[in-house]
Design an enzyme around this catalytic site. Structure first.
Site, short mmCIF file in Angstrom:
data_model
loop_
_atom_site.label_atom_id
_atom_site.label_comp_id
_atom_site.label_asym_id
_atom_site.label_seq_id
_atom_site.Cartn_x
_atom_site.Cartn_y
_atom_site.Cartn_z
N GLY A 46 33.37 32.46 44.64
CA GLY A 46 32.58 33.60 44.19
C GLY A 46 33.45 34.84 44.24
O GLY A 46 34.48 34.86 44.91
N GLN A 51 35.57 43.61 44.90
CA GLN A 51 36.78 42.97 45.46
C GLN A 51 38.01 43.18 44.59
O GLN A 51 39.14 42.98 45.05
CB GLN A 51 36.54 41.47 45.69
CG GLN A 51 35.52 41.21 46.80
CD GLN A 51 35.27 39.73 47.00
OE1 GLN A 51 34.47 39.12 46.31
NE2 GLN A 51 35.98 39.13 47.95
N LEU A 111 37.74 36.09 50.23
CA LEU A 111 39.04 36.41 49.62
C LEU A 111 39.54 37.77 50.08
O LEU A 111 40.74 38.03 50.03
CB LEU A 111 38.93 36.37 48.09
CG LEU A 111 38.61 34.98 47.51
CD1 LEU A 111 38.34 35.08 46.01
CD2 LEU A 111 39.74 33.99 47.79
#
Ligand code: GNR
Ligand code: NI
Length: 191
Positions: A46, A51, A111
């Protein structure tokens, strides 16, 4: 499509509350395409727009096994590309409209928190409304990994990362290590 850099804790942009999208335009679809390529390259399941530093309420997701970054190397898989497309989900302006009372524990990673994993407790199931890739309103019942992942991504839209669900001791320790890592990798060479 472009792979964009993923920002990591303690980058203050990850604490921003992302802005609602006004309309699903071609420009937004280009952003979502970049997000998918970036997510696949990083072998994530995802990705929230923040991000990659974009302050919009947009999420992409692909829960299928991560065999994306290396097309051509796995010759037995290359003609599954159309199937893969169907496993990619796009969420614009998502809202969680229901959560189960039953909770679930999952060992989460992120991440933007590279190298760290820990158990997070969240509702086991939820229902989410959103606009899809074409701007059509959708409703989705989520369970299992999908429910965990959508809640993890919704957190990003609200400036929250999974570390915020851990004890202060664990969080402080991980943030300290990440801060040191980012200093070590962003050293400016003296002239
Ligand atoms: O790739 C990811 N894996 C993952 C595993 C457990 C719970 C949540 C996730 S999401 C994460 C990608 C990411 O950081 N999304 O924001
Ligand atoms: Ni994340």
């Amino acid at each position: 499509m472009t792979i964009r850099p993923i920002i990591a804790v303690p980058d203050p942009r990850l604490k921003q509350v992302s802005e609602p999208v006004e309309a699903v335009t071609d420009a937004l679809r280009l952003l979502m395409d970049d997000m998918v390529e970036t997510m696949h390259d990083a072998k994530g399941i995802g990705l929230a727009a923040i991000q990659i530093g974009v302050n919009k309420r947009v999420i992409v997701m692909d829960l299928s096994p991560s065999d994306h970054g290396d097309e051509g190397e796995s010759s037995d898989r290359y003609d599954l590309s159309e199937l893969k497309d169907e496993t990619i989900r796009y969420f614009v302006n998502p809202e969680i409209v229901w959560t189960s009372e039953e909770m679930n524990n999952y060992q989460e990673g992120c991440l933007s928190v590279p190298g760290f994993f820990d158990d997070v407790e969240r509702p086991k199931a939820c229902k989410v409304t959103y606009l899809d890739y074409h701007g059509q309103p959708q409703e989705l019942d989520c369970d299992g990994l999908l429910a965990t992942c959508i809640q993890h991504e919704m957190d990003h839209l609200n400036g929250v990362v999974f570390l915020d669900h851990l004890s202060r001791l664990k969080r402080d320790m991980i943030v300290k290590k990440l801060r040191k890592q980012s200093k070590d990798t962003n050293v400016v060479e003296p002239l």
